[in-house]
Enzyme design. Sequence first.
Site, PDB file in Angstrom:
ATOM      1  N   CYS A  79      -7.712  -1.287  -0.009  1.00 45.50           N
ATOM      2  CA  CYS A  79      -7.025  -2.563   0.248  1.00 45.50           C
ATOM      3  C   CYS A  79      -7.821  -3.437   1.221  1.00 45.50           C
ATOM      4  O   CYS A  79      -8.843  -3.984   0.825  1.00 45.50           O
ATOM      5  CB  CYS A  79      -5.601  -2.303   0.704  1.00 45.50           C
ATOM      6  SG  CYS A  79      -4.538  -3.719   0.412  1.00 45.50           S
ATOM      7  N   HIS A 179      -3.206   1.916  -2.276  1.00 44.37           N
ATOM      8  CA  HIS A 179      -3.165   2.879  -1.167  1.00 44.37           C
ATOM      9  C   HIS A 179      -2.840   4.282  -1.672  1.00 44.37           C
ATOM     10  O   HIS A 179      -1.669   4.690  -1.625  1.00 44.37           O
ATOM     11  CB  HIS A 179      -2.055   2.475  -0.184  1.00 44.37           C
ATOM     12  CG  HIS A 179      -2.323   1.216   0.564  1.00 44.37           C
ATOM     13  ND1 HIS A 179      -2.970   1.187   1.765  1.00 44.37           N
ATOM     14  CD2 HIS A 179      -2.015  -0.068   0.276  1.00 44.37           C
ATOM     15  CE1 HIS A 179      -3.046  -0.052   2.199  1.00 44.37           C
ATOM     16  NE2 HIS A 179      -2.481  -0.833   1.310  1.00 44.37           N
ATOM     17  N   GLU A 181      -3.381   6.974  -0.204  1.00 39.73           N
ATOM     18  CA  GLU A 181      -3.018   7.824   0.938  1.00 39.73           C
ATOM     19  C   GLU A 181      -1.520   7.817   1.202  1.00 39.73           C
ATOM     20  O   GLU A 181      -1.029   8.603   1.998  1.00 39.73           O
ATOM     21  CB  GLU A 181      -3.801   7.392   2.187  1.00 39.73           C
ATOM     22  CG  GLU A 181      -3.354   6.103   2.854  1.00 39.73           C
ATOM     23  CD  GLU A 181      -3.802   4.836   2.126  1.00 39.73           C
ATOM     24  OE1 GLU A 181      -4.448   4.937   1.056  1.00 39.73           O
ATOM     25  OE2 GLU A 181      -3.482   3.747   2.640  1.00 39.73           O
TER      26      GLU A 181
HETATM   27  N1  GLN Z   1      -3.699  -8.637   2.621  1.00 37.53           N
HETATM   28  C1  GLN Z   1      -4.488  -7.804   3.481  1.00 37.53           C
HETATM   29  C2  GLN Z   1      -5.821  -8.456   3.825  1.00 37.53           C
HETATM   30  O1  GLN Z   1      -6.125  -9.484   3.388  1.00 37.53           O
HETATM   31  C3  GLN Z   1      -4.725  -6.428   2.885  1.00 37.53           C
HETATM   32  C4  GLN Z   1      -3.417  -5.676   2.791  1.00 37.53           C
HETATM   33  C5  GLN Z   1      -3.541  -4.197   2.900  1.00 37.53           C
HETATM   34  O2  GLN Z   1      -4.547  -3.650   3.345  1.00 37.53           O
HETATM   35  N2  GLN Z   1      -2.469  -3.517   2.554  1.00 37.53           N
HETATM   36  O3  GLN Z   1      -6.562  -7.899   4.576  1.00 37.53           O
END
Ligand code: GLN
Length: 197
Positions: A79, A179, A181
């Site tokens: 992410c 994610h 994890e």
């Molecule tokens: N929206 C977040 C970003 O731009 C990422 C979200 C996340 O890691 N769950 O960094």
Amino acid sequence: MTTIGVLALQGDVREHVVSLEAVGARAVPVRRLSELEHVDGLVLPGGESTTIDKLLRAFGLFEPLRARIAGGLPVYGSCAGMILLADRVLGAGPDQRTLGGIDMTVRRNAFGRQVDSFEADVDVAGLAGGPVHAVFIRAPWVEEVGEDVEVLASVSLPGGAATHIVAVRQGVLLATSFHPEMDADHRLHELFVGMVG
Ligand code: GLN
């Protein structure tokens, strides 16, 4: 034993440590340069990529980490971590920089307000045992990849026709929009530990 660092400036560090240990790696939080020097691989957790970027710079980790990635350190970014590994970002915050390494363009918060967070069963190329139950939280997607990037998974939104890339690999760099994890399914961590080993 393989030692994997988990960048511990912000984000869901603990969950990655649990997943890495579940697949037999030694997992250590990394906050300082001296800790970075002792790892065989690194996980960049989810969180807020703009914040992690600022903290990396404040802690003097940004340039050394960028150099280690360019020098072949295996890294898995989830992410916000995916955003940090991207060579190009759409919707970046003011002054936001990335560590880079994967020849891709990611779009931050791409899935939009309607589905800020959602879950989906995602088939990941090369992972035996059926789809991964993936949790997406204000997740990016990958808009474009260079020729050295292997696309591992894509999803389409409920009712939508378009598919979006959500997992990629380039050499020893692995990135997912979601994610893993957050689940007891550790296959992506196992894949990453295998890439490090
Ligand atoms: N929206 C977040 C970003 O731009 C990422 C979200 C996340 O890691 N769950 O960094």
